[in-house]
Scaffold this motif. Structure first.
Motif, PDB file in Angstrom:
ATOM      1  N   VAL A  54       9.110   5.465 -11.438  1.00  0.00           N
ATOM      2  CA  VAL A  54       8.741   4.675 -12.614  1.00  0.00           C
ATOM      3  C   VAL A  54       7.476   5.294 -13.201  1.00  0.00           C
ATOM      4  O   VAL A  54       6.425   5.313 -12.550  1.00  0.00           O
ATOM      5  N   ALA A  55       7.585   5.811 -14.410  1.00  0.00           N
ATOM      6  CA  ALA A  55       6.442   6.458 -15.054  1.00  0.00           C
ATOM      7  C   ALA A  55       5.444   5.421 -15.544  1.00  0.00           C
ATOM      8  O   ALA A  55       5.819   4.417 -16.148  1.00  0.00           O
ATOM      9  N   VAL A  56       4.179   5.668 -15.242  1.00  0.00           N
ATOM     10  CA  VAL A  56       3.101   4.772 -15.674  1.00  0.00           C
ATOM     11  C   VAL A  56       1.964   5.618 -16.244  1.00  0.00           C
ATOM     12  O   VAL A  56       1.857   6.809 -15.956  1.00  0.00           O
ATOM     13  N   PRO A  57       1.101   5.004 -17.050  1.00  0.00           N
ATOM     14  CA  PRO A  57      -0.059   5.739 -17.579  1.00  0.00           C
ATOM     15  C   PRO A  57      -1.011   6.160 -16.453  1.00  0.00           C
ATOM     16  O   PRO A  57      -0.983   5.587 -15.354  1.00  0.00           O
ATOM     17  N   GLY A  58      -1.857   7.118 -16.761  1.00  0.00           N
ATOM     18  CA  GLY A  58      -2.784   7.643 -15.771  1.00  0.00           C
ATOM     19  C   GLY A  58      -3.699   6.604 -15.159  1.00  0.00           C
ATOM     20  O   GLY A  58      -4.020   6.661 -13.969  1.00  0.00           O
ATOM     21  N   TYR A  59      -4.112   5.614 -15.955  1.00  0.00           N
ATOM     22  CA  TYR A  59      -5.036   4.605 -15.409  1.00  0.00           C
ATOM     23  C   TYR A  59      -4.385   3.779 -14.293  1.00  0.00           C
ATOM     24  O   TYR A  59      -5.086   3.279 -13.406  1.00  0.00           O
ATOM     25  N   VAL A  60      -3.062   3.655 -14.293  1.00  0.00           N
ATOM     26  CA  VAL A  60      -2.377   2.937 -13.204  1.00  0.00           C
ATOM     27  C   VAL A  60      -2.461   3.753 -11.917  1.00  0.00           C
ATOM     28  O   VAL A  60      -2.749   3.208 -10.845  1.00  0.00           O
ATOM     29  N   THR A  61      -2.249   5.053 -12.031  1.00  0.00           N
ATOM     30  CA  THR A  61      -2.349   5.921 -10.863  1.00  0.00           C
ATOM     31  C   THR A  61      -3.771   5.903 -10.307  1.00  0.00           C
ATOM     32  O   THR A  61      -3.960   5.793  -9.092  1.00  0.00           O
ATOM     33  N   VAL A  62      -4.758   5.978 -11.169  1.00  0.00           N
ATOM     34  CA  VAL A  62      -6.158   5.913 -10.733  1.00  0.00           C
ATOM     35  C   VAL A  62      -6.423   4.568 -10.054  1.00  0.00           C
ATOM     36  O   VAL A  62      -7.045   4.502  -8.995  1.00  0.00           O
ATOM     37  N   GLY A  63      -5.928   3.497 -10.635  1.00  0.00           N
ATOM     38  CA  GLY A  63      -6.099   2.167 -10.052  1.00  0.00           C
ATOM     39  C   GLY A  63      -5.474   2.049  -8.673  1.00  0.00           C
ATOM     40  O   GLY A  63      -6.050   1.425  -7.773  1.00  0.00           O
ATOM     41  N   LEU A  64      -4.307   2.661  -8.494  1.00  0.00           N
ATOM     42  CA  LEU A  64      -3.651   2.614  -7.188  1.00  0.00           C
ATOM     43  C   LEU A  64      -4.443   3.384  -6.137  1.00  0.00           C
ATOM     44  O   LEU A  64      -4.532   2.955  -4.984  1.00  0.00           O
ATOM     45  N   VAL A  65      -5.038   4.501  -6.532  1.00  0.00           N
ATOM     46  CA  VAL A  65      -5.876   5.261  -5.595  1.00  0.00           C
ATOM     47  C   VAL A  65      -7.113   4.446  -5.230  1.00  0.00           C
ATOM     48  O   VAL A  65      -7.491   4.365  -4.060  1.00  0.00           O
ATOM     49  N   LEU A  98       0.806  -1.218   0.000  1.00  0.00           N
ATOM     50  CA  LEU A  98       0.000   0.000   0.000  1.00  0.00           C
ATOM     51  C   LEU A  98       0.845   1.277   0.000  1.00  0.00           C
ATOM     52  O   LEU A  98       0.435   2.298  -0.550  1.00  0.00           O
ATOM     53  N   ILE A  99       2.010   1.226   0.599  1.00  0.00           N
ATOM     54  CA  ILE A  99       2.892   2.396   0.597  1.00  0.00           C
ATOM     55  C   ILE A  99       3.850   2.344  -0.586  1.00  0.00           C
ATOM     56  O   ILE A  99       4.104   3.356  -1.243  1.00  0.00           O
ATOM     57  N   GLY A 100       4.365   1.168  -0.880  1.00  0.00           N
ATOM     58  CA  GLY A 100       5.416   1.036  -1.892  1.00  0.00           C
ATOM     59  C   GLY A 100       4.966   1.250  -3.316  1.00  0.00           C
ATOM     60  O   GLY A 100       5.641   1.941  -4.092  1.00  0.00           O
ATOM     61  N   LEU A 101       3.834   0.676  -3.704  1.00  0.00           N
ATOM     62  CA  LEU A 101       3.390   0.802  -5.101  1.00  0.00           C
ATOM     63  C   LEU A 101       3.181   2.259  -5.519  1.00  0.00           C
ATOM     64  O   LEU A 101       3.715   2.683  -6.545  1.00  0.00           O
ATOM     65  N   PRO A 102       2.426   3.060  -4.745  1.00  0.00           N
ATOM     66  CA  PRO A 102       2.253   4.461  -5.158  1.00  0.00           C
ATOM     67  C   PRO A 102       3.539   5.284  -5.065  1.00  0.00           C
ATOM     68  O   PRO A 102       3.683   6.287  -5.750  1.00  0.00           O
ATOM     69  N   THR A 103       4.473   4.850  -4.229  1.00  0.00           N
ATOM     70  CA  THR A 103       5.746   5.560  -4.130  1.00  0.00           C
ATOM     71  C   THR A 103       6.591   5.315  -5.370  1.00  0.00           C
ATOM     72  O   THR A 103       7.239   6.238  -5.879  1.00  0.00           O
ATOM     73  N   VAL A 104       6.584   4.118  -5.861  1.00  0.00           N
ATOM     74  CA  VAL A 104       7.424   3.751  -7.006  1.00  0.00           C
ATOM     75  C   VAL A 104       6.764   4.121  -8.332  1.00  0.00           C
ATOM     76  O   VAL A 104       7.411   4.672  -9.220  1.00  0.00           O
ATOM     77  N   PHE A 105       5.478   3.829  -8.473  1.00  0.00           N
ATOM     78  CA  PHE A 105       4.784   4.026  -9.749  1.00  0.00           C
ATOM     79  C   PHE A 105       3.913   5.269  -9.695  1.00  0.00           C
ATOM     80  O   PHE A 105       3.054   5.390  -8.824  1.00  0.00           O
ATOM     81  N   ALA A 106       4.116   6.183 -10.633  1.00  0.00           N
ATOM     82  CA  ALA A 106       3.308   7.402 -10.689  1.00  0.00           C
ATOM     83  C   ALA A 106       3.251   7.914 -12.122  1.00  0.00           C
ATOM     84  O   ALA A 106       4.126   7.616 -12.941  1.00  0.00           O
ATOM     85  N   THR A 107       2.223   8.675 -12.380  1.00  0.00           N
ATOM     86  CA  THR A 107       2.061   9.295 -13.690  1.00  0.00           C
ATOM     87  C   THR A 107       2.817  10.611 -13.706  1.00  0.00           C
ATOM     88  O   THR A 107       2.656  11.417 -12.786  1.00  0.00           O
ATOM     89  N   PRO A 108       3.660  10.833 -14.703  1.00  0.00           N
ATOM     90  CA  PRO A 108       4.370  12.116 -14.786  1.00  0.00           C
ATOM     91  C   PRO A 108       3.369  13.280 -14.762  1.00  0.00           C
ATOM     92  O   PRO A 108       2.338  13.245 -15.424  1.00  0.00           O
ATOM     93  N   GLY A 109       3.683  14.268 -13.962  1.00  0.00           N
ATOM     94  CA  GLY A 109       2.797  15.412 -13.815  1.00  0.00           C
ATOM     95  C   GLY A 109       1.859  15.297 -12.634  1.00  0.00           C
ATOM     96  O   GLY A 109       1.305  16.291 -12.181  1.00  0.00           O
TER      97      GLY A 109
END
Length: 118
Positions: free
Chosen positions: A60-71, A42-53
């Motif tokens: 590690v840059a990921v598409p927006g849907y990954v960031t939404v999924g993590l939230v 829960l802490i590590g995934l959002p820390t490592v993977f994020a959408t630029p901006g």
């Protein structure tokens, strides 16, 4: 719009903290290992993977849907775990916070899911 984003980020952070506390609390009686692993995930995934901006430093840059999924993962963990671990009044409060977070996050999610962030 800026005030909505500020409220959304404050609510999102509150929901994340609730997930970080409630999830291991709910899992601990069944498996200490899984409880610790849940915090790491829960802490590590959002820390490592994020959408630029979406945050200043992206490992590690990921598409927006990954960031939404993590939230969404954080919100679901907070709600489900609070109902499993705590008294109904506390779980109701967590659920209301999560629902309010979703309401404030929708504009951000629409932006993250737009073609600009894919």
């Amino acid at each position: 719009m800026s005030t909505e984003i500020d409220k959304g980020s404050a609510l999102r952070f509150t929901s994340e903290i609730l997930a970080w506390v409630a999830t291991p609390w709910a899992i601990w009686p069944h498996s200490t290992f899984l409880a610790v692993l849940s915090v790491i995930v829960l802490i590590g995934l959002p820390t490592v993977f994020a959408t630029p901006g979406s945050r200043p430093h992206v490992l590690v840059a990921v598409p927006g849907y990954v960031t939404v999924g993590l939230v969404i993962l954080q919100l679901l963990a907070a709600v489900i775990s609070s109902w499993a671990a705590w008294i109904p009044l506390a779980a109701c409060i967590v659920t209301l916070i999560a629902m309010t977070t979703v309401a404030f996050e929708l504009p951000r999610w629409k932006l993250l899911l737009s073609k600009a962030h894919l």
